[in-house]
Design a protein around this motif. Structure first.
Motif, PDB file in Angstrom:
ATOM      1  N   THR A   1      12.314  -7.368  -3.815  1.00 35.80           N
ATOM      2  CA  THR A   1      12.110  -7.334  -5.244  1.00 35.80           C
ATOM      3  C   THR A   1      12.127  -7.705  -6.262  1.00 35.80           C
ATOM      4  OG1 THR A   1      14.819  -6.600  -5.274  1.00 35.80           O
ATOM      5  CG2 THR A   1      13.990  -5.021  -4.277  1.00 35.80           C
ATOM      6  N   LYS A   2      12.371  -7.503  -7.601  1.00 39.48           N
ATOM      7  CA  LYS A   2      12.826  -7.893  -8.939  1.00 39.48           C
ATOM      8  C   LYS A   2      13.893  -9.213  -8.595  1.00 39.48           C
ATOM      9  CE  LYS A   2       8.969  -7.114 -11.473  1.00 39.48           C
ATOM     10  NZ  LYS A   2       8.638  -5.614 -10.989  1.00 39.48           N
TER      11      LYS A   2
ATOM     12  N   PRO B   1       3.496 -10.949  -6.786  1.00 43.42           N
ATOM     13  CA  PRO B   1       4.541 -10.524  -6.857  1.00 43.42           C
ATOM     14  C   PRO B   1       5.059 -12.234  -7.250  1.00 43.42           C
ATOM     15  CG  PRO B   1       3.929 -10.876  -4.388  1.00 43.42           C
ATOM     16  CD  PRO B   1       2.952 -10.806  -5.382  1.00 43.42           C
ATOM     17  N   PRO B   2       6.283 -12.601  -7.937  1.00 42.61           N
ATOM     18  CA  PRO B   2       7.084 -13.345  -7.973  1.00 42.61           C
ATOM     19  C   PRO B   2       6.827 -14.182  -7.195  1.00 42.61           C
ATOM     20  CG  PRO B   2       8.271 -11.718  -8.573  1.00 42.61           C
ATOM     21  CD  PRO B   2       7.599 -10.848  -8.263  1.00 42.61           C
ATOM     22  N   ALA B   3       6.959 -15.857  -7.593  1.00 44.39           N
ATOM     23  CA  ALA B   3       7.710 -16.132  -5.800  1.00 44.39           C
ATOM     24  C   ALA B   3       8.580 -15.836  -4.972  1.00 44.39           C
ATOM     25  CB  ALA B   3       7.844 -18.129  -6.761  1.00 44.39           C
ATOM     26  N   PRO B   4       8.237 -16.434  -4.141  1.00 44.68           N
ATOM     27  CA  PRO B   4       9.815 -15.505  -2.571  1.00 44.68           C
ATOM     28  C   PRO B   4      11.190 -15.839  -3.193  1.00 44.68           C
ATOM     29  CG  PRO B   4       8.356 -16.159  -1.411  1.00 44.68           C
ATOM     30  CD  PRO B   4       7.559 -16.414  -3.030  1.00 44.68           C
ATOM     31  N   PRO B   5      11.772 -15.032  -3.075  1.00 44.94           N
ATOM     32  CA  PRO B   5      13.822 -16.301  -2.863  1.00 44.94           C
ATOM     33  C   PRO B   5      13.733 -17.266  -2.124  1.00 44.94           C
ATOM     34  CG  PRO B   5      13.775 -14.080  -2.408  1.00 44.94           C
ATOM     35  CD  PRO B   5      12.098 -13.896  -2.513  1.00 44.94           C
TER      36      PRO B   5
ATOM     37  N   GLY C   1       0.525  -1.269   0.026  1.00 43.47           N
ATOM     38  CA  GLY C   1       0.063   0.101  -0.015  1.00 43.47           C
ATOM     39  C   GLY C   1       1.126   0.950  -0.316  1.00 43.47           C
ATOM     40  N   ARG C   2       1.908   1.302   0.447  1.00 48.62           N
ATOM     41  CA  ARG C   2       3.228   2.183   0.332  1.00 48.62           C
ATOM     42  C   ARG C   2       4.080   2.019  -1.216  1.00 48.62           C
ATOM     43  NH1 ARG C   2       4.545   4.605   4.938  1.00 48.62           N
ATOM     44  NH2 ARG C   2       2.993   4.815   6.171  1.00 48.62           N
ATOM     45  N   GLY C   3       3.882   1.117  -1.763  1.00 51.81           N
ATOM     46  CA  GLY C   3       4.263   1.196  -2.921  1.00 51.81           C
ATOM     47  C   GLY C   3       5.697   0.278  -3.080  1.00 51.81           C
TER      48      GLY C   3
ATOM     49  N   GLY D   1      12.569  -6.026  -0.407  1.00 54.57           N
ATOM     50  CA  GLY D   1      12.035  -4.804  -0.879  1.00 54.57           C
ATOM     51  C   GLY D   1      12.023  -3.278  -0.158  1.00 54.57           C
ATOM     52  N   PHE D   2      12.542  -3.682   1.855  1.00 54.40           N
ATOM     53  CA  PHE D   2      11.802  -2.602   2.498  1.00 54.40           C
ATOM     54  C   PHE D   2      13.212  -2.484   3.401  1.00 54.40           C
ATOM     55  CE2 PHE D   2      11.472  -5.599   6.201  1.00 54.40           C
ATOM     56  CZ  PHE D   2      11.030  -6.707   5.351  1.00 54.40           C
TER      57      PHE D   2
END
Lengths: 320, 429
Positions: free
Chosen positions: B218-219, B384-388, B211-213, B224-225
């Protein structure tokens, strides 16, 4: 069948034959009968141990091939992992609470049962039953239910005005409920105590009674010294078991070691590293550290035992 | 030469014992009997899922008399550990049910078969966005079975009695927090607090983050945070907990994945965050008033919610019968009759055609769940793609670290930094 033909007609193995062939035959037979055990020990114990020792020096996630990293797992464990030390402290706390209380209870009940005349068998089985049941997951789950808030123990206590609001969700109380589960399984050491108590010659007590020794005096000067080998045996055994406690902590915390890591005992953290986080190398290193620690503690116990364990044939240091 | 004969016979006996033991261990080499192809199929789930799965398997065996399916199932945690052990030993089952978090690991470790190479397996009717979640390095290693999305399950009757406006499709996290405060304060809720503490749930955190983008990963498979993001989230949860708007630590710690042990399931709160599939479990506890609301959106209106594949089917790279394995997965996912038997037992089906078939026939609260999902059709962003690889244990780490916060052993900042350190180590960054 040439060999059997040389034997005496009754075919009984010559007990004092002294000849090589029969001896070897007996050895052979022994190996055949031992083979299931030898095989089991080799394949199911020694081989996995060797593999685990190797893995403890690797980074192994169960999917890619193990990568040799030397002592990295061990240094990480001791210097960079606060959760590891928390699990060590939790386990020590547990051992210090559970083992002495369990042995005390076992001894007390054994002494009480020794003088019971009627229904001996019943009482013994009744007290021994938890030891048979207690290690199971189902009992641990029942434990979780009755110590939970709203569970029967909690309700009973709040009925008496002691409002804890559940044991398993309070960091200080949760480990206590795990320890209680162990203490409750005092049956196995109790049976051993009973056997030990019955070995103490009745004359000693009779003589003491004649001399006017009180119950306490008899207990301190006859029972405890005469029982000390059994006490030592139980202590070592229960200690080793307590260091490896897993099931109750796992069940009481739903596998998480919570609340706030308060029931994260050593083996539970080991399991977590190995099977949840897929760090088999690290888990193996933890297992070896535990083995060494138990070895050291046992060795220390054996050392101190010289000072307080008396064997009947140590004439000079016997009961006094 | 004395004793030789006996020795020989003893040695023979030993060899026989050994041989017997060894053959006893390595029983089914996969061939099966009578020229039949035999496949092993494993999944996690409950007895209801087991009964329906068995029925579907039977139908498949009837249609393919030359294929024999041996099934087994367990609870999720047990299943996960067992599958990992089997996979490590090179003995993964021919067909297996997989979790989102297993895909990447298993695919990159060469455990999964590239199903994209098997024309027996049709994917045309499966939602494209969902289908992509089973792709690793451009190859379709797993196929989504069903989809789920998160929800706020709540007792609408109590909510109304308390005079708090009911959730809307576009309520923000601030709206949510206000509602929780009011619910806790209201007399009508009889001492129950507004909600489960969202601090322990990585799933809720992810929606809040989106919700905060931002995102969990990440890809290029990095976090990602930052610790700042997580600190802000946990500080916000802590404030709500201290205000009594969400449940205290003693309630949070009892959550074990079952509906019965959530605060709402224990009737200690008025609402709970959960995945939509298990919410039917609240129905007998909460009663008539049970309703589902979407998760709040970000303050600028960005929705964080998405359809997530609830589980996948994959095949072992080492299976002796890849063609038959593909046929079987195709049957489970695309066959109408199989779809009718399986219903929503693995969630709302990912196959569009089957979903249209199954939805009207759903009973009870399953119907509510499907209606709940329907309103989002076409509105969500792709999952999102499957978690790493390496993220497997981070969900547990997340709730453990928050435990330290809610029991006031660590500040949100300390715990967040702890988490980031551990996450980076797990992801090898």
């Amino acid at each position: 069948m040439t060999a059997t033909a040389t034997r005496p007609p009754d075919a009984a193995p010559p007990a004092t034959g002294g000849k090589r062939a029969p001896k070897r035959e007996r050895q052979g037979a022994a190996w055949v009968f031992l083979s299931p055990w030898v095989l089991g020990a080799a394949v199911l114990t020694l081989l996995p141990m060797a593999v685990s020792l190797y893995l403890s020096f690797t980074d192994y996630d169960m999917f890619d091939a193990p990568r040799w990293i030397g002592f990295r797992n061990y240094t990480q464990m001791f210097t960079e992992d606060p959760r590891y030390w928390r699990s060590v402290i939790t386990t020590l706390t547990y051992v210090v609470i559970a083992v002495p209380l369990q042995l005390l209870l076992a001894l007390a009940v054994a002494i009480a049962l020794k003088s019971v005349k009627r229904g001996k068998g019943f009482y013994r089985s009744a007290f021994y039953a938890p030891s048979l049941l207690g290690a199971s997951m189902s009992i641990a789950l029942v434990w979780r239910a009755i110590f939970n808030d709203g569970g029967s123990v909690d309700n009973l206590l709040s009925g008496m005005g002691i409002d804890i609001g559940g044991w398993i969700n309070k960091p200080g109380w949760a480990i206590l409920s795990v320890a209680l589960l162990t203490i409750w399984q005092f049956g196995a050491p109790m049976v051993i105590f009973l056997a030990g108590l019955q070995q103490i010659p009745a004359e000693l007590y009779e003589a003491a009674a004649v001399d006017g020794a009180s119950w306490w005096r008899q207990f301190r000067s006859i029972t405890i010294p005469m029982l000390s080998p059994v006490l030592f045996f139980n202590l070592v055994l229960q200690m080793i078991q307590a260091f490896q406690v897993f099931t109750p902590a796992f069940a009481v915390s739903a596998g998480k070691g919570g609340p706030a890591d308060s029931t994260l005992v050593y083996t539970l953290y080991l399991y977590d590293r190995g099977f949840t986080a897929s760090h088999m190398g690290y888990a193996s290193a933890m297992a070896w550290a535990l083995l060494l620690a138990i070895g050291v503690v046992t060795a220390v116990l054996f050392r101190t035992s010289r000072a307080w364990v008396f064997y009947a044939n140590d004439n000079n240091e016997g009961a006094r | 030469m004395r004793g030789n004969g006996t020795r020989t016979s003893l040695a023979l006996a030993l060899v026989l014992t050994l041989g017997g033991t060894l053959t006893g261990c390595g029983g089914d080499g996969g061939g099966g009997s009578g020229g039949k192809v035999s496949l092993r199929f494993t999944w996690w789930g409950n007895p209801d899922r087991a009964a329906r799965t068995e029925e579907a398997v039977k139908l498949f065996e009837q249609r393919h008399p030359d294929i024999d399916i041996a099934t087994s199932f367990a609870g999720f945690d047990t299943y996960k550990a067992k599958l990992a052990t089997q996979a490590a030993g090179g003995d993964a089952p021919d067909v297996m049910q997989l979790d989102y978090r297993q895909i990447n690991q298993y695919a990159t470790s060469g455990i999964l078969l590239n199903l994209g190479e098997h024309p027996e397996l049709r994917t045309s009717e499966i939602d494209k966005g969902l289908l992509a979640t089973g792709v690793v390095d451009g190859k379709q290693y797993a196929l989504p079975v069903a989809r789920g999305t998160e929800t706020v399950a709540y007792d609408a009757a109590l909510w109304r009695k308390a005079g708090v406006p009911e959730p809307t499709l576009t309520w923000t996290w601030d709206d949510w927090a206000d509602a929780m405060r009011k619910l806790s304060a209201a007399k009508a809720t009889q001492g129950r607090v507004g909600s489960t503490d969202p601090g322990q749930s990585e799933d809720v955190f992810e929606i809040w983050l989106r919700g905060r983008g931002k995102s969990l990963y990440t890809k290029d498979e990095k976090l990602g945070f930052t610790a700042d993001d997580l600190t802000r989230y946990w500080e916000w949860c802590t404030k709500l907990r201290e205000e009594g708007a969400v449940v205290p630590a003693e309630q949070t710690t009892q959550m074990d994945g079952t509906v019965e042990n959530t605060p709402l399931g224990r009737l200690k709160s008025v609402s709970d965050f959960n995945w939509d599939a298990p919410t039917s479990g609240y129905a007998p506890i909460v009663g008539e008033g049970l309703k589902l609301a979407p998760l709040p959106v970000g303050e600028d209106g960005t929705p964080g919610q998405y359809f997530k594949p609830s589980m996948f089917f994959g095949a072992s790279a080492k299976t002796a019968h890849p063609k038959q394995a593909a046929q079987f997965i195709d049957f489970l996912l695309n066959d109408k009759k199989a779809g009718a038997i399986l219903g929503a037992t693995r969630g709302i089906p990912a196959n569009d055609a089957i979903r249209q078939d199954v939805l009207p026939k759903l009973e009870g609260f399953d119907q509510v769940v499907s209606t709940y999902q329907k309103q989002f059709e076409g509105k969500f962003e792709d999952p999102p793609p499957a978690p790493p690889k390496g993220d497997a244990s981070l969900q547990t780490t997340f709730s453990r670290d928050y435990d330290q916060v809610s029991y006031e052993r660590m500040s949100p900042r300390e715990a967040a930094e702890n988490y980031i350190t551990e996450a980076k180590a797990e992801l090898r960054q």
